[in-house]
Design an enzyme around this catalytic site. Structure first.
Site, PDB file in Angstrom:
ATOM      1  N   ASN A 113       0.840  -1.200   0.000  1.00 36.22           N
ATOM      2  CA  ASN A 113       0.000   0.000   0.000  1.00 36.22           C
ATOM      3  C   ASN A 113       0.866   1.237   0.000  1.00 36.22           C
ATOM      4  OD1 ASN A 113       0.521   0.839   2.838  1.00 36.22           O
ATOM      5  ND2 ASN A 113      -0.412  -1.159   3.249  1.00 36.22           N
ATOM      6  N   PHE A 120      -4.105   4.229  14.746  1.00 35.25           N
ATOM      7  CA  PHE A 120      -4.332   5.234  13.709  1.00 35.25           C
ATOM      8  C   PHE A 120      -5.490   4.789  12.846  1.00 35.25           C
ATOM      9  CE2 PHE A 120      -1.131   8.584  13.218  1.00 35.25           C
ATOM     10  CZ  PHE A 120      -0.314   8.264  14.290  1.00 35.25           C
TER      11      PHE A 120
END
Ligand SMILES: Cc1cc2nc3c(=O)[nH]c(=O)nc-3n(C[C@H](O)[C@H](O)[C@H](O)COP(=O)(O)O)c2cc1C
Length: 400
Positions: free
Chosen positions: A211, A324
């Site tokens: 990613n 997160f």
């Protein structure tokens, strides 16, 4: 770099080596960070660099002669020694290190050092044979035992043509060390584990799924935690970033490897910050040979990876866990669900659709949401500033 250097008085000593040219970049960086910089050149240093260059970069008169002070009412070696928040010697010759280790104060720089009570950071640079000379090494050890801060030189091709240890450390790294020395150690005694970057899941020996995480946010958190005195372990997927000075980095490739690496440090840690973007899925059957192109479509089956956040949330104990969330929609709702599901103390939410937030950017725009659902929104900040805010919030939550 976040600015603990702004407004600080840095006295910089430059001594007689080729690396003086490189140290001019350090003056420039210190000025850009907002420091007051007083530079002292030894006589030998003036063979390599002129006072004119130095004072133009430092934007203050360069000190070269103890007996011709710029301010005639005060002995300058004393006033400079008192004023310094930090003294940096870069480059430091074998000669000056030998002088300091043996209590010699026969010129302006060594006299200031003798009169100083501030921290002294020494960045040696010299030929490999000089550096490895046992007398020099004895002198270095003595300084280390007397709590001088030393930045080891790098290994590489030296100006004299020899190859080996002795190159002045890069100015960016010296700046990082200066930042570390000027930072209050309010995380002293804490052990912090930070994850960063993407993970990679192999399809075959040459292809993988990954990613867009750059790792920057996690690296800045690790840098900040270390600067504030925490023992810091950074568990990192593949990035282009250098490990922050003093941080122990563990490199991993896959999500399973990341989980196993955290496992090793989890029991003894106080705080786990999960800033990595581990892949949620991996390839079911990784091919051990490169998959050949055919005229057919290729279907790859992905299977779920273990959920790192959930795994450690379940065995959290009295540790603190920060997660997160990089969301693109239903931000707050999704974040609140995640806190509960993954047993987090708080979550740092970033809206990756905003410019200046999320992956790859040097800045981030975050909202911190705690277990009670309280939200704190922050403006666009550098990732280092976000790191500071997160660790401030951790200390605040601990006090509750
Ligand atoms: C071309 C040249 C390069 C030098 N480079 C270095 C160096 O990188 N490191 C070092 O310790 N000495 C180096 N020296 C030797 C120092 O300049 C010499 O030991 C001098 O006395 C150091 O004085 P100072 O420590 O007061 O500045 C070099 C000398 C010459 C001529």
């Amino acid at each position: 770099m976040m600015n603990r250097i702004a407004g600080k008085n840095i006295v910089m000593g430059m001594t007689g080596g080729i690396a003086c040219y490189k140290a001019v970049d350090l003056i420039s960086r210190l000025k850009k960070a907002g420091a007051e910089v007083d530079v002292i050149l030894t006589e030998a240093a003036q063979e390599f660099i002129t006072p004119l260059t130095v004072q133009t970069m430092a934007k203050s008169p360069c000190h070269v002669d103890m007996f011709k002070p710029i301010d005639s009412f005060n002995p300058e070696h004393i006033s400079l020694a008192k004023k310094a928040d930090l003294i940096v010697i870069a480059p430091a010759t074998a000669n000056v290190i030998g002088k300091i280790a043996n209590g010699i104060a026969d010129d302006f720089l060594t006299t200031v050092l003798m009169a100083s009570r501030s921290k002294i950071l020494i960045a040696p640079a010299m030929n490999t044979y000089m550096y490895t000379n046992p007398i020099f090494q004895e002198n270095l050890k003595k300084l280390e035992s007397l709590n001088y801060e030393l930045i080891k030189p790098e290994t590489g091709l030296l100006a004299c043509g020899d190859e080996g240890v002795g190159k002045l450390e890069e100015p960016a790294k010296i700046m990082e060390y200066i930042d570390y020395l000027l930072t209050e150690k309010d995380l002293d005694g804490k052990k912090v584990v930070v994850t960063a970057g993407p993970t990679e899941e192999s399809i075959d020996p040459v292809r993988f799924i990954t990613n867009k995480s750059s790792g920057k946010m996690g690296y800045e958190i690790a840098r900040e935690a270390k600067a504030r005195g925490a023992e810091t372990i950074l568990i990192s997927g593949k990035t282009n970033l250098d490990a922050p000075v003093g941080v122990h980095r563990v490199n991993v490739q896959t999500t399973v490897e990341m989980l196993n690496a955290i496992e090793e440090y989890f029991d003894s840690c106080d705080l786990l910050i999960k800033a990595a973007a581990p892949a949620d899925y991996r390839v079911q059957n990784t091919s051990d040979k490169k998959i050949k192109k055919t005229d057919e479509n290729l279907n790859i089956t992905l299977v779920e990876n273990p959920d790192i956040a959930k795994h450690f949330g379940e065995k959290k104990g009295n540790r603190f866990i920060i997660g997160f969330a990089a969301e693109t929609d239903s931000f707050i709702e999704n974040a609140k669900k995640k806190i509960e599901k993954k047993n987090l103390n708080f979550i740092v939410l970033n809206d990756v659709t905003k410019e200046g937030a999320g992956f790859n950017a040097d800045t981030n725009i975050v909202t911190i949401i705690n277990m009670l659902g309280e939200e704190k929104k922050f403006p666009k900040m550098s990732k280092r500033e976000v790191a500071k805010v997160i660790l401030d919030e951790y200390l605040l939550e601990l006090k509750k």
